[in-house]
Scaffold this motif. Structure first.
Motif, PDB file in Angstrom:
ATOM      1  N   GLN A 199      10.106   4.211   0.608  1.00  0.00           N
ATOM      2  CA  GLN A 199       9.275   3.073   0.240  1.00  0.00           C
ATOM      3  C   GLN A 199       8.936   3.233  -1.237  1.00  0.00           C
ATOM      4  O   GLN A 199       8.235   4.170  -1.631  1.00  0.00           O
ATOM      5  CB  GLN A 199       8.008   3.023   1.095  1.00  0.00           C
ATOM      6  N   HIS A 200       9.469   2.337  -2.037  1.00  0.00           N
ATOM      7  CA  HIS A 200       9.382   2.461  -3.487  1.00  0.00           C
ATOM      8  C   HIS A 200       7.931   2.629  -3.950  1.00  0.00           C
ATOM      9  O   HIS A 200       7.058   1.834  -3.613  1.00  0.00           O
ATOM     10  CB  HIS A 200       9.991   1.215  -4.150  1.00  0.00           C
ATOM     11  N   GLY A 201       7.698   3.714  -4.701  1.00  0.00           N
ATOM     12  CA  GLY A 201       6.366   3.975  -5.219  1.00  0.00           C
ATOM     13  C   GLY A 201       5.433   4.662  -4.250  1.00  0.00           C
ATOM     14  O   GLY A 201       4.283   4.955  -4.590  1.00  0.00           O
ATOM     15  N   VAL A 202       5.914   4.934  -3.025  1.00  0.00           N
ATOM     16  CA  VAL A 202       5.087   5.587  -2.008  1.00  0.00           C
ATOM     17  C   VAL A 202       5.580   7.014  -1.746  1.00  0.00           C
ATOM     18  O   VAL A 202       4.855   7.984  -1.958  1.00  0.00           O
ATOM     19  CB  VAL A 202       5.063   4.782  -0.695  1.00  0.00           C
ATOM     20  N   ASN A 203       6.820   7.144  -1.261  1.00  0.00           N
ATOM     21  CA  ASN A 203       7.393   8.479  -1.037  1.00  0.00           C
ATOM     22  C   ASN A 203       8.629   8.712  -1.901  1.00  0.00           C
ATOM     23  O   ASN A 203       9.418   9.617  -1.646  1.00  0.00           O
ATOM     24  CB  ASN A 203       7.731   8.692   0.434  1.00  0.00           C
ATOM     25  N   GLY A 204       8.799   7.869  -2.915  1.00  0.00           N
ATOM     26  CA  GLY A 204       9.912   8.025  -3.824  1.00  0.00           C
ATOM     27  C   GLY A 204      10.160   6.759  -4.615  1.00  0.00           C
ATOM     28  O   GLY A 204       9.339   5.828  -4.608  1.00  0.00           O
ATOM     29  N   PHE A 205      11.316   6.726  -5.263  1.00  0.00           N
ATOM     30  CA  PHE A 205      11.668   5.582  -6.099  1.00  0.00           C
ATOM     31  C   PHE A 205      13.142   5.233  -5.883  1.00  0.00           C
ATOM     32  O   PHE A 205      13.988   6.119  -5.760  1.00  0.00           O
ATOM     33  CB  PHE A 205      11.406   5.894  -7.578  1.00  0.00           C
ATOM     34  N   LEU A 206      13.429   3.947  -5.848  1.00  0.00           N
ATOM     35  CA  LEU A 206      14.783   3.456  -5.645  1.00  0.00           C
ATOM     36  C   LEU A 206      15.352   3.001  -6.983  1.00  0.00           C
ATOM     37  O   LEU A 206      14.620   2.503  -7.847  1.00  0.00           O
ATOM     38  CB  LEU A 206      14.779   2.301  -4.650  1.00  0.00           C
ATOM     39  N   PHE A 207      16.667   3.175  -7.156  1.00  0.00           N
ATOM     40  CA  PHE A 207      17.276   2.798  -8.425  1.00  0.00           C
ATOM     41  C   PHE A 207      18.636   2.136  -8.207  1.00  0.00           C
ATOM     42  O   PHE A 207      19.356   2.469  -7.278  1.00  0.00           O
ATOM     43  CB  PHE A 207      17.438   4.027  -9.340  1.00  0.00           C
ATOM     44  N   GLU A 208      18.943   1.171  -9.051  1.00  0.00           N
ATOM     45  CA  GLU A 208      20.282   0.600  -9.083  1.00  0.00           C
ATOM     46  C   GLU A 208      21.238   1.653  -9.620  1.00  0.00           C
ATOM     47  O   GLU A 208      20.847   2.531 -10.386  1.00  0.00           O
ATOM     48  CB  GLU A 208      20.310  -0.646  -9.975  1.00  0.00           C
TER      49      GLU A 208
END
Length: 365
Positions: free
Chosen positions: A320-329
């Motif tokens: 979950q972006h900004g909660v338990n990590g960060f997602l990236f293109e």
């Protein structure tokens, strides 16, 4: 029950997510009173049959490398598939066959038909026509490989999927009509909680097999990108595989020898968890995963994960972006930004990471 698991690779002799998953399942089933057998290549020295943690391991053929150059070995897959015919004389009630490398599904289907037994198949990931064409290097070989995958899904009585992502691809890409049961991967949260951080600290850590689709090259280039902007970070890469030499050369080419260190797989998996706890961020740049248990393990160590938004990557569903990590293109710049965000917020996200990982404890699945 007498359960036969069929997989050409077995933990701890080959360290990967699906091998660890099979290990955890087989040990727990044995403790529940079932008689559990794993039929694999003979990865070990000594007798062909031995017992580990209550599970009987059967070496039904000589060990052969899983990979030839950068691709899965076709000869290994075929030889192991023929060795599976030895199970005609084995004592089991049901068989659960690992979907990879497909050929064993065909031989085990014949075995189960002759024996009048039910066959399950555990599907860790779906490749599909486009990826097969890319993987095999040409359209014709890719088409043949896709058809082998496509027809193999017709063989089991029931398919076991490891994630909603894999289930969706089974239906949409392979047009699976068999009953599908989702059984997620899990971890021992309390055991991980007791592990102390290693002395070897780092900003970023990656742990996993070094294969092309894992996109560790993207991580290395992101470290170089951060260095070019004045942000010096350290990175540990734990893993082995056909990409190792190429990745080491890339590190040397970019002048990152003082920032990036390579480690082989550890005999004790707890040593990897200790390294995770000594890092600030876990990087998961892979573009294709059926689940991604290492992402949950990193969260269980209290570390945010940066994960690839690639369509075939199920790991992104765990973040979950900004909660338990960060997602990236899937670009170097985007990964560099995600790493920076992870480093900046690592401490404040720790508790949320732990809370996310608790949901995957074996006791709650």
């Amino acid at each position: 029950m007498k359960i036969a698991f069929v997989s050409d690779a077995v933990y701890p002799y080959n360290k990967g997510g699906k091998e660890k998953r099979l290990y955890e399942f087989s040990v727990r089933l044995s403790k529940m009173g079932h008689e559990v057998h794993i039929y694999s290549m003979k990865w070990w020295e000594g007798p062909n049959v031995k017992t580990e943690n209550g599970v009987q391991l059967h070496g039904i053929c000589k060990y052969r490398p899983l990979y030839k150059d950068e691709r899965r070995s076709i000869s290994e897959a075929i030889i192991f598939a023929f060795a599976c015919f030895k199970l005609i004389g084995a004592d089991f009630e049901i068989a659960d066959v690992d979907q990879m490398p497909y050929f064993p599904l065909y031989s085990m289907w014949i075995v189960c038909q002759l024996r009048g037994k039910k066959m399950f198949a555990t599907w860790n990931e779906v490749w599909g026509r486009d990826y097969w064409a890319e993987y095999m290097g040409n359209r014709v070989n890719g088409r043949i490989s896709y058809l082998i995958e496509r027809f193999s899904v017709l063989l089991p009585n029931t398919v076991i999927s490891i994630s909603p992502h894999t289930t969706q691809r089974l239906v949409n890409i392979l047009n699976c009509k068999r009953p599908i049961i989702e059984v997620a991967c899990g971890l021992n949260f309390s055991q991980i909680s007791k592990i102390q951080p290693a002395d070897n600290k780092s900003d970023i850590i990656y742990a996993g097999r070094l294969l092309k689709h894992k996109r560790v090259d993207l991580l290395i280039r992101a470290v170089a990108k951060l260095k070019a902007t004045g942000q010096i970070v350290t990175c540990i890469i734990v893993g082995e595989g056909p990409e190792r030499k190429r990745l080491e050369n890339l590190v040397a080419q970019l002048g990152l020898e003082k920032q990036i260190a390579f480690h082989d797989f550890y005999a004790n998996h707890e040593d990897v968890f200790a390294l995770m706890k000594a890092a600030k961020v876990f990087a998961s740049p892979s573009e294709r995963e059926g689940f991604g248990i290492v992402v949950v393990e990193a969260n269980a160590c209290g570390k945010p994960v940066v994960a690839n938004l690639a369509p075939a990557n199920a790991s992104k569903d765990l973040i979950q972006h900004g909660v338990n990590g960060f997602l990236f293109e899937q670009t170097v710049d985007a990964l560099a930004v995600a790493i920076t965000n992870g480093l900046d917020q690592a401490l404040q996200l720790g508790a949320k990471c732990l809370s996310s990982a608790r949901k995957y404890d074996w006791g709650k699945l």
